[in-house]
Design an enzyme around this catalytic site. Structure first.
Site, PDB file in Angstrom:
ATOM      1  N   SER A 155     -22.952 -19.424 -41.744  1.00  7.39           N
ATOM      2  CA  SER A 155     -23.836 -20.352 -42.802  1.00  7.39           C
ATOM      3  C   SER A 155     -24.614 -21.420 -41.851  1.00  7.39           C
ATOM      4  CB  SER A 155     -23.052 -21.105 -43.730  1.00  7.39           C
ATOM      5  OG  SER A 155     -23.730 -22.038 -44.225  1.00  7.39           O
ATOM      6  N   TYR A 172     -16.053 -26.541 -45.035  1.00  4.60           N
ATOM      7  CA  TYR A 172     -17.075 -25.371 -45.218  1.00  4.60           C
ATOM      8  C   TYR A 172     -17.721 -24.972 -43.656  1.00  4.60           C
ATOM      9  CZ  TYR A 172     -20.568 -21.925 -46.921  1.00  4.60           C
ATOM     10  OH  TYR A 172     -21.361 -20.735 -46.992  1.00  4.60           O
ATOM     11  N   LYS A 223     -17.033 -21.965 -41.220  1.00  2.00           N
ATOM     12  CA  LYS A 223     -18.160 -20.972 -40.872  1.00  2.00           C
ATOM     13  C   LYS A 223     -18.385 -21.100 -39.381  1.00  2.00           C
ATOM     14  CE  LYS A 223     -19.062 -19.109 -44.652  1.00  2.00           C
ATOM     15  NZ  LYS A 223     -18.839 -17.986 -45.046  1.00  2.00           N
TER      16      LYS A 223
END
Length: 301
Positions: A149, A162, A166
């Protein structure tokens, strides 16, 4: 150009019950692949999302089976791989798309919220690679796409979990590609931008019609095709745009004196940081060579 197809191939797609994962699964099926639809979610009607997608693919003339196991636990990942092999006997491609978010400012981030996200994204990638790698080695063929991401590259407030997960995937792939040298197995990454259930609230509604998951799917499918013969690359995909993302080093500054002071750094920071004419660094060997050039300069001076 010859049409890319996945006839006689088996593709596993995690998180394929809706959104991006479903778009990937349906594209693979439309090109002849037998698709393993992996998802643990349920729709408002109580039906498993994985079952819905598999049924849709079969009703459209394709081949699909659903496996409702979590990627966050090793034993569940083993069951995904074992179930696929029992049904089809091989795994030609993997797309690890499954993902969750647990957004919190860092001071409010619990261990549970942090670990839950890493378990699905990063540990899920690790478990899948470990379980599928021997299968692809026996076949001497395999294609793998892990989803990362822009949050890992540029940061998003309240997403330290997150972003860390990633970013970890990027490092995982860079190391894994070195273990794939000489094999007909390739592993790459995609950073998608699309409106899904997970992202719809954070994206301006005026942009929704342009950010369809179906516009990400072709990039993912190409990286899973026989035509793809490289590893370790990261591509952005969304709204019809596709581009490669890389790590670049500035030309920097070389100090020939025996000692370097803090003041030397301060006085030259603008030149050190200048990204004009920067160099794309594609591997640890490449980065080492860049450092060693300066070592040789000192030896020869």
């Amino acid at each position: 150009m010859k049409e890319t197809d996945f006839k006689n191939q088996v593709v596993v797609v995690t998180g394929a019950g809706q959104g991006l994962g479903r778009a990937y699964a349906e594209l693979f099926a439309s090109r002849g692949a037998a698709v393993v639809v992996n998802d643990t979610g349920f729709g408002e009607d109580g039906q498993a999302l994985a079952d819905k997608v598999a049924e849709f693919i079969r009703a459209s003339g394709g081949e699909a089976v659903s496996i409702k196991e979590s990627v966050a636990e090793r034993d569940s990942v083993k069951r995904i791989v074992e179930g696929t092999l029992q049904r089809y006997g091989r795994i030609d491609a993997l797309v690890h798309n499954a993902g969750i978010v647990r957004d919190r400012p860092i001071l409010e981030m619990s261990d549970e919220a942090f670990n839950n996200v890493l378990n699905v994204h990063l540990y899920g990638s690790f478990y899948l690679l470990q379980e599928i790698h021997p299968v692809m080695c026996r076949q001497d063929y395999g294609r793998i796409v892990l989803i990362t991401s822009s949050a890992a590259l540029h940061g998003v407030a309240a997403q330290t979990n997150y972003a860390a997960a990633k970013a970890g995937i990027f490092g995982l792939v860079q190391a894994y590609k070195e273990e794939l040298s000489g094999r007909n197995i390739h592993c790459n990454m995609v950073a998608p931008l699309a409106v899904t259930q997970m992202t719809s609230e954070s994206i301006n509604p005026d942009f929704h019609k342009f950010l369809k998951p179906e516009k990400v799917a072709p990039m993912v499918a190409y990286l899973c095709s026989k035509e793809c013969t490289f590893s370790g690359c990261l591509y952005a995909a969304g709204a019809g745009y596709y581009g490669r993302i890389g790590i670049f080093w500035s030309n920097g500054v070389y100090f020939s004196n025996d000692t370097v002071s803090i003041e030397d750094i301060a006085e030259n920071l603008e030149k050190i940081s200048d990204m004009k004419n920067s160099t794309h660094i594609s591997s640890s060997i490449h980065s080492a060579r860049k450092f060693m050039r300066n070592v040789f300069k000192q030896i020869n001076s």
